[in-house]
Write a protein that holds these residues in place. Structure first.
Motif, mmCIF file in Angstrom:
data_model
loop_
_atom_site.group_PDB
_atom_site.id
_atom_site.type_symbol
_atom_site.label_atom_id
_atom_site.label_comp_id
_atom_site.label_asym_id
_atom_site.label_seq_id
_atom_site.Cartn_x
_atom_site.Cartn_y
_atom_site.Cartn_z
ATOM 1 N N UNK A 1 0.832 -1.210 0.000
ATOM 2 C CA UNK A 1 0.000 0.000 0.000
ATOM 3 C C UNK A 1 0.862 1.254 0.000
ATOM 4 N N UNK A 2 1.902 1.261 0.812
ATOM 5 C CA UNK A 2 2.791 2.424 0.852
ATOM 6 C C UNK A 2 3.454 2.612 -0.511
ATOM 7 N N UNK A 3 3.927 1.541 -1.098
ATOM 8 C CA UNK A 3 4.575 1.604 -2.405
ATOM 9 C C UNK A 3 3.602 2.092 -3.471
ATOM 10 N N UNK A 4 2.376 1.619 -3.406
ATOM 11 C CA UNK A 4 1.346 2.034 -4.367
ATOM 12 C C UNK A 4 1.143 3.557 -4.338
ATOM 13 N N UNK A 5 1.325 4.143 -3.158
ATOM 14 C CA UNK A 5 1.153 5.588 -3.002
ATOM 15 C C UNK A 5 2.475 6.347 -3.122
ATOM 16 N N UNK A 6 3.509 5.651 -3.610
ATOM 17 C CA UNK A 6 4.772 6.318 -3.876
ATOM 18 C C UNK A 6 5.651 6.545 -2.666
ATOM 19 N N UNK A 7 5.373 5.853 -1.577
ATOM 20 C CA UNK A 7 6.175 6.010 -0.361
ATOM 21 C C UNK A 7 7.011 4.753 -0.166
ATOM 22 N N UNK A 8 8.308 4.923 -0.250
ATOM 23 C CA UNK A 8 9.213 3.802 -0.033
ATOM 24 C C UNK A 8 9.601 3.803 1.446
ATOM 25 N N UNK A 9 9.604 2.632 2.049
ATOM 26 C CA UNK A 9 9.891 2.544 3.472
ATOM 27 C C UNK A 9 11.086 1.639 3.715
ATOM 28 N N UNK A 10 11.664 1.792 4.878
ATOM 29 C CA UNK A 10 12.723 0.894 5.331
ATOM 30 C C UNK A 10 12.016 -0.301 5.970
ATOM 31 N N UNK A 11 11.866 -1.351 5.201
ATOM 32 C CA UNK A 11 11.089 -2.514 5.635
ATOM 33 C C UNK A 11 11.596 -3.066 6.966
ATOM 34 N N UNK A 12 12.894 -3.157 7.139
ATOM 35 C CA UNK A 12 13.443 -3.715 8.370
ATOM 36 C C UNK A 12 13.028 -2.875 9.579
ATOM 37 N N UNK A 13 13.096 -1.564 9.450
ATOM 38 C CA UNK A 13 12.710 -0.684 10.561
ATOM 39 C C UNK A 13 11.236 -0.846 10.901
ATOM 40 N N UNK A 14 10.396 -0.951 9.878
ATOM 41 C CA UNK A 14 8.960 -1.113 10.110
ATOM 42 C C UNK A 14 8.685 -2.475 10.743
ATOM 43 N N UNK A 15 9.342 -3.517 10.259
ATOM 44 C CA UNK A 15 9.159 -4.846 10.849
ATOM 45 C C UNK A 15 9.550 -4.850 12.321
ATOM 46 N N UNK A 16 10.646 -4.167 12.660
ATOM 47 C CA UNK A 16 11.082 -4.098 14.052
ATOM 48 C C UNK A 16 10.051 -3.359 14.902
ATOM 49 N N UNK A 17 9.548 -2.235 14.407
ATOM 50 C CA UNK A 17 8.573 -1.462 15.178
ATOM 51 C C UNK A 17 7.273 -2.238 15.359
ATOM 52 N N UNK A 18 6.799 -2.871 14.312
ATOM 53 C CA UNK A 18 5.570 -3.652 14.418
ATOM 54 C C UNK A 18 5.786 -4.815 15.386
#
Length: 72
Positions: free
Chosen positions: A7-24
């Motif tokens: 969803x983030x990618x679809x809206x043009x927002x690239x994320x640091x997947x590892x950081x998000x996985x750690x936070x979640x």
């Protein structure tokens, strides 16, 4: 996680997947502690389908709101 990233990618927002996985992971662990259960039980019993997409939409709305505030 896949829904969130897609969803983030679809809206043009690239994320640091590892950081998000750690936070979640940290958030799920905290919920499990409060419920006195295992993180897998939280995922199985309390996270509904579409959760990743809803979280991404919420993040996108927050980012947009903050950008509007900064622009004003």
């Amino acid at each position: 996680m896949e829904e969130f990233v897609a969803t983030m990618s679809h809206h043009g927002v690239m994320i640091d997947r590892q950081a998000v996985e750690e936070e979640i992971g940290e958030r799920i662990d905290a919920i499990a502690d409060r419920l006195r259960t295992h993180p897998q039980a939280v995922l199985r019993d309390h996270v509904s389908g579409g959760w990743g997409r809803r979280m991404a939409v919420s993040v996108l709305e927050q980012v947009r709101a903050e950008r509007l505030i900064e622009a004003a």
